[in-house]
Scaffold this motif. Structure first.
Motif, PDB file in Angstrom:
ATOM      1  N   GLY B 239       3.584  -6.523  14.583  1.00  0.00           N
ATOM      2  CA  GLY B 239       3.330  -5.422  13.650  1.00  0.00           C
ATOM      3  C   GLY B 239       3.325  -4.072  14.345  1.00  0.00           C
ATOM      4  O   GLY B 239       3.312  -3.976  15.570  1.00  0.00           O
TER       5      GLY B 239
ATOM      6  N   CYS C   8       8.166   5.469   6.313  1.00  0.00           N
ATOM      7  CA  CYS C   8       8.059   4.028   6.047  1.00  0.00           C
ATOM      8  C   CYS C   8       7.634   3.285   7.314  1.00  0.00           C
ATOM      9  O   CYS C   8       7.154   2.164   7.257  1.00  0.00           O
ATOM     10  CB  CYS C   8       9.372   3.493   5.527  1.00  0.00           C
ATOM     11  N   HIS C  70      -1.276  -5.269   8.481  1.00  0.00           N
ATOM     12  CA  HIS C  70      -0.315  -5.772   7.517  1.00  0.00           C
ATOM     13  C   HIS C  70       0.214  -7.136   7.963  1.00  0.00           C
ATOM     14  O   HIS C  70       0.375  -8.053   7.159  1.00  0.00           O
ATOM     15  CB  HIS C  70       0.808  -4.741   7.402  1.00  0.00           C
ATOM     16  N   ALA C  71       0.474  -7.253   9.253  1.00  0.00           N
ATOM     17  CA  ALA C  71       0.963  -8.534   9.777  1.00  0.00           C
ATOM     18  C   ALA C  71      -0.061  -9.634   9.503  1.00  0.00           C
ATOM     19  O   ALA C  71       0.297 -10.739   9.082  1.00  0.00           O
ATOM     20  CB  ALA C  71       1.242  -8.413  11.273  1.00  0.00           C
ATOM     21  N   HIS C 100      11.690  -7.316   5.570  1.00  0.00           N
ATOM     22  CA  HIS C 100      11.220  -6.641   6.782  1.00  0.00           C
ATOM     23  C   HIS C 100      10.779  -7.694   7.799  1.00  0.00           C
ATOM     24  O   HIS C 100      10.369  -8.789   7.424  1.00  0.00           O
ATOM     25  CB  HIS C 100      10.037  -5.739   6.421  1.00  0.00           C
ATOM     26  N   THR C 102       8.172  -8.189   9.373  1.00  0.00           N
ATOM     27  CA  THR C 102       6.840  -8.743   9.146  1.00  0.00           C
ATOM     28  C   THR C 102       6.911 -10.085   8.428  1.00  0.00           C
ATOM     29  O   THR C 102       6.199 -11.030   8.782  1.00  0.00           O
ATOM     30  CB  THR C 102       6.001  -7.734   8.324  1.00  0.00           C
ATOM     31  N   ALA C 148       9.407  -8.688  -0.597  1.00  0.00           N
ATOM     32  CA  ALA C 148       8.937  -7.328  -0.801  1.00  0.00           C
ATOM     33  C   ALA C 148       9.480  -6.808  -2.117  1.00  0.00           C
ATOM     34  O   ALA C 148      10.633  -7.081  -2.465  1.00  0.00           O
ATOM     35  CB  ALA C 148       9.382  -6.435   0.348  1.00  0.00           C
ATOM     36  N   TYR C 152      12.494  -2.100   2.534  1.00  0.00           N
ATOM     37  CA  TYR C 152      12.120  -1.047   3.486  1.00  0.00           C
ATOM     38  C   TYR C 152      13.336  -0.268   4.010  1.00  0.00           C
ATOM     39  O   TYR C 152      13.201   0.876   4.416  1.00  0.00           O
ATOM     40  CB  TYR C 152      11.369  -1.672   4.674  1.00  0.00           C
ATOM     41  N   ASP C 179       5.036  -8.443  -1.488  1.00  0.00           N
ATOM     42  CA  ASP C 179       4.572  -7.438  -0.533  1.00  0.00           C
ATOM     43  C   ASP C 179       4.885  -6.070  -1.143  1.00  0.00           C
ATOM     44  O   ASP C 179       6.045  -5.723  -1.327  1.00  0.00           O
ATOM     45  CB  ASP C 179       5.311  -7.646   0.795  1.00  0.00           C
ATOM     46  N   THR C 181       3.929  -3.141   0.072  1.00  0.00           N
ATOM     47  CA  THR C 181       3.704  -2.063   1.035  1.00  0.00           C
ATOM     48  C   THR C 181       4.499  -0.799   0.730  1.00  0.00           C
ATOM     49  O   THR C 181       3.932   0.275   0.581  1.00  0.00           O
ATOM     50  CB  THR C 181       4.022  -2.567   2.457  1.00  0.00           C
ATOM     51  N   TRP C 182       5.793  -0.907   0.622  1.00  0.00           N
ATOM     52  CA  TRP C 182       6.598   0.305   0.466  1.00  0.00           C
ATOM     53  C   TRP C 182       6.838   0.634  -1.009  1.00  0.00           C
ATOM     54  O   TRP C 182       7.581   1.539  -1.351  1.00  0.00           O
ATOM     55  CB  TRP C 182       7.893   0.166   1.277  1.00  0.00           C
ATOM     56  N   ARG C 205       0.919   3.430   4.303  1.00  0.00           N
ATOM     57  CA  ARG C 205       2.061   4.208   3.787  1.00  0.00           C
ATOM     58  C   ARG C 205       1.671   5.182   2.682  1.00  0.00           C
ATOM     59  O   ARG C 205       2.484   5.992   2.264  1.00  0.00           O
ATOM     60  CB  ARG C 205       3.180   3.276   3.301  1.00  0.00           C
TER      61      ARG C 205
HETATM   62  C1  LIG Z   1       7.693  -4.728   2.969  1.00  0.00           C
HETATM   63  C2  LIG Z   1       7.301  -4.133   4.282  1.00  0.00           C
HETATM   64  N1  LIG Z   1       6.875  -4.933   5.260  1.00  0.00           N
HETATM   65  C3  LIG Z   1       6.483  -4.424   6.440  1.00  0.00           C
HETATM   66  C4  LIG Z   1       6.490  -3.082   6.715  1.00  0.00           C
HETATM   67  C5  LIG Z   1       6.027  -2.622   8.057  1.00  0.00           C
HETATM   68  O1  LIG Z   1       4.699  -2.964   8.213  1.00  0.00           O
HETATM   69  P1  LIG Z   1       3.904  -3.067   9.595  1.00  0.00           P
HETATM   70  O2  LIG Z   1       2.928  -1.963   9.545  1.00  0.00           O
HETATM   71  O3  LIG Z   1       3.302  -4.402   9.570  1.00  0.00           O
HETATM   72  O4  LIG Z   1       4.863  -2.941  10.728  1.00  0.00           O
HETATM   73  C6  LIG Z   1       6.941  -2.226   5.731  1.00  0.00           C
HETATM   74  C7  LIG Z   1       6.977  -0.813   5.954  1.00  0.00           C
HETATM   75  O5  LIG Z   1       6.956  -0.052   5.055  1.00  0.00           O
HETATM   76  C8  LIG Z   1       7.353  -2.772   4.489  1.00  0.00           C
HETATM   77  O6  LIG Z   1       7.799  -1.975   3.517  1.00  0.00           O
END
Ligand SMILES: Cc1ncc(COP(=O)(O)O)c(C=O)c1O
Ligand SMILES: Cc1ncc(COP(=O)(O)O)c(C=O)c1O
Ligand code: FES
Ligand code: FES
Lengths: 152, 394, 394
Positions: B239, C8, C70-71, C100, C102, C148, C152, C179, C181-182, C205
């Motif tokens: 990460g 991102c 996040h991981a 991504h 992750t 996701a 990303y 996920d 996140t973005w 983010r």
């Molecule tokens: C779906 C997704 N996974 C992972 C990440 C990156 O996360 P990490 O902070 O774990 O590197 C992003 C970044 O925006 C993302 O959009």
């Protein structure tokens, strides 16, 4: 989840009612919680099957002390029969609620009261001397560990 | 002002550490990478922190990693090593019977899953690991010895250098993991890299950022999982690294090292006052754990006989004093503290235990505040305790 | 001032979020627990954040957990579910070919370890998941679909509600993990709890604290490991919770929701300028990923034909402009971006890709700054490129 004691519990914890020992009581009992290991002692003064005086001692948490305080309040002046029917849920209600993890403390208080009354009934020959078997103890204690499924 | 004696459970972040992190949150909020100005600036910041911890532990900078929590670091340390054992064999792990939940519950869980066999070393009444039992338990299938250098509950300082010597004399292939979390800022010399294969140390307890734990893994020690994901930044902790926290970790270490001797002396003074004056004021008070130099300078653990710990904790809380307790009543699983049980086999002693942990900024005023109220609280609770002798009932 | 187009990958923490956290670091630095004033104050702070995220996702407060990275959150989501499958069977997991690292590297690692079978769903030239392939791949042994919601790299918005419907029509027992996140702060409606079983969303983010990721797990969904340890505070994320970060997470969400529509409009404006004006200024510029409403408002991904991405990134960096690239040269494992490869099967396109990600505070001035230098940089690199046609050599 944040779990708090409400102000009434705190009030009874800080200034418990009926706390202490009755010298030469008509009945007494010491019961322990298999859940957390706490103990409670109940002393009774009985006249005409009415609880004239009641006192308790507690080796336990705040909720244990508070429920003992309220249960002894509830029992005072009641007949033995009435006192026997006091439920732990009543004590909890009277206190304005307890965190679920602490229900067993109120069960312990009610158990102490019942055990003391039974001690009196036994002493006055109205209840046979029970033989203590581990099964019996387990059954007695089952609802202490699992209050919601308990005998009440 | 609250008197706070629970610094082993959570503590404050130093204002200078926060100030150090702020520009990394608001201006230099870049991810580490090669070649670009932004990327190398962040990468260099991480490297600086690696160097600081490498120097402190006595290892090399690229052996230092930063995990986002202490639990994650310990899981990487312990599971990461076990994941490399060939499947088909059930590896043997040695730990102690007095570990903190972070290690204890982890090891127990892996044992329950059938992934490892575990020896929980017994301890003596000082909380010191039984070294004979250690020698005897080391077998051919032993992969890892894992323990905390300083016990979280009773403050026992384990003789880790001797322990390492015993392990390596018997079988130099056994990996050694020390958790230094509660040793940081309490012991003068923690350059333990020569004596260990993996070191973890949560930075939180030295007033560093909350979400970062230093994880030193000796070069060549194979670590795999249990967290998988993007290894662009670290092979061991996947990460995007939390750069501001890693920067703050170095600052916290620097601040901790500044005048550490005096800090330790001050904590000893606080500790000794709490122990000696409480025992003078309150009869039948038991000290849990060792006396003197076997004990962490910032731990006190007492049992006031005949009274239950949560009640004491609650009364103190109402007086604006925070302590911790070993009482089953205060435990979410209604279990009395296993460390005190392992040491004394005495349920009541565990159930009544009050733990006080502090730091180098803890003041004499906080101690005074505690000493002022504790005799009254214990007297009150003894008065209503069915276990207390008559003398306390008047 | 640097023009920063890599939000991102890492972004700034909002000053108001920092201000919100400060008292929890310096004064109310308590661990959550029951009954005491300090413990319940901390517990209530966590509960407030749980409520905020529960409302936002459309779930219940006690379904919300906070992971320290996040991981870690994604590992709990994915491995945690797989750990409950009875041993002896190799469960089937469905993901996409454009995840991504992750998720991608995690799933690949588990596949390599023989723990799972994986289907990597193909995508079309917009980066949209092939829904027929999804239906077909859903089998009796399928345990989990994980993806996701917003890509990303190229910003594709997946039709997650439709995807959930397909999955549940075929087999309602398959667990669904999104996920977000973005997607956070980029899409108006993320109340996806009715369509999912697990949701993860890094708070970083949206200018929240770095070390915290929201992890929503629907009641009754079994999650076990892969991180074990003290469960005194959470059954799912072991260890002492990072209260200040959890408080900051709620503040960040609140700030993000304030005027979200306008924020999204503004980002669309920035996005459209970057795409349209760059394509006008620089011939033979390819847009990677979809146009219009299929695309995240805060993602632009361009390939300038005949030039390699890291060179462009480096030139821009020297002009104080940060972008990201899909170039193999900039990747620690020398691999060109797999998302663009999966979409177009075109190595050069991936190798030359420049990704620009931004946020609601990105300004027109930053865009101007980029537009001013990019034509010259591309022209310069095309001039020396052996792939570029004669016309660029004058
Ligand atoms: C779906 C997704 N996974 C992972 C990440 C990156 O996360 P990490 O902070 O774990 O590197 C992003 C970044 O925006 C993302 O959009
Ligand atoms: C050895 C050890 N492990 C674990 C902990 C608690 O750590 P965590 O932050 O993971 O709850 C402590 C606390 O000081 C400790 O000393
Ligand atoms: S008496 Fe132990 S929890 Fe209440
Ligand atoms: S040409 Fe140098 S890394 Fe690609």
């Amino acid at each position: 989840m944040s779990i708090k004691y409400n102000p009434k519990v705190i009030e009874h914890f800080k200034n418990p009612h009926n706390q202490g020992v009755i010298e030469n009581p008509d009945a007494e009992a010491l019961v322990g919680s298999p859940a957390c290991g706490d103990q409670i002692a109940i002393y009774l003064k009985i006249n005409n099957d009415v609880i004239e005086d009641i006192k308790f001692e507690s080796y336990g948490c705040a909720s244990n002390i508070a429920t003992a305080s309220i249960v002894t309040d509830l029992a005072k002046g009641k007949t033995l029969e009435e006192a026997l029917s006091i439920k732990w849920t009543e004590a909890v209600q009277e206190l304005g609620g307890l965190p679920p993890v602490k229900y067993h403390c109120s069960v312990l208080a009610v158990d102490g009261l019942r055990a003391a009354i039974k001690d009196y009934l036994r002493k006055t020959g109205r209840l046979p001397e029970e033989e203590l078997s581990s099964d019996l103890v387990r059954e007695e204690l089952y609802h202490v560990i699992y209050p919601p499924q308990g005998l009440d | 002002m609250r008197a706070y004696f629970d610094h082993c459970r959570s503590t404050y972040v130093d204002k200078s550490v926060i100030d150090e992190m702020i520009p990394w949150w608001t201006e230099k909020y870049w991810a580490p990478s090669s070649f670009t100005y932004t990327g190398t600036t962040a990468a260099e910041a991480i490297e600086n922190s690696q160097m600081a911890y490498a120097k402190f532990f006595g290892g090399k900078p690229d052996e230092v990693h930063f995990a986002p929590s202490h639990a994650v670091a310990n899981n990487i340390a312990i599971q990461g090593v076990l994941n490399n054992v060939e499947s088909g064999t059930v590896p043997h792990v040695i730990t102690t019977s007095i570990e903190h939940g972070t290690t204890m519950d982890l090891v127990k869980q892996l044992e329950k899953l059938g992934k490892i066999k575990v020896t929980y070393l017994p301890v003596d009444s000082n909380g010191l690991v039984d070294l004979d039992a250690l020698s005897e338990s080391l077998g051919k299938d032993t992969v890892l010895v894992t323990m905390a250098a300083v016990n979280y509950m009773v403050g026992t300082i384990q003789p880790v250098k001797d322990i390492s010597k015993i392990i390596r004399d018997v079988n130099p292939e056994v990996l050694i993991h020390y958790d230094l979390t509660w040793a940081l800022g309490r012991l003068a010399d923690l350059a333990l890299a020569p004596y260990a294969d993996i070191i973890t140390a949560s930075i939180e307890r030295i007033h560093g950022p909350k979400g970062v734990t230093a994880l030193w893994v000796k070069k060549g020690v194979p670590v795999k999982g249990p967290i998988y994901g993007s290894q662009a930044y670290s092979r061991i902790v996947p990460g995007t690294p939390d750069v501001p926290s890693i920067v703050g970790a170095a600052k916290a270490l620097e601040l901790m090292q500044d005048g550490l001797e005096q800090k330790i002396e001050h904590m000893k003074h606080i500790r000794n006052r709490l122990i000696n004056e409480t025992m003078e004021l309150v009869p039948e008070t038991l000290l849990n754990g060792p006396e003197g130099d076997l004990r962490s300078p910032s731990n006190v653990c007492l049992t006031f006989r005949y009274v239950e710990g949560e009640s004491v904790e609650m009364y103190l809380d109402m007086e604006d004093i925070t302590v911790d307790t070993g009482s089953a009543c205060a435990n979410p699983f209604l279990e009395a503290n296993h460390v005190i049980l392992a040491m004394y086999g005495d349920y009541e002693r565990a159930h009544g235990a009050i733990r006080m942990t502090f730091t180098w900024t803890t003041t004499d005023e906080e101690v005074d505040k505690f000493l002022e109220v504790i005799p009254g609280i214990v007297a009150k609770l003894r008065k209503i305790s069915p276990l207390a002798p008559k003398v306390y009932k008047e």
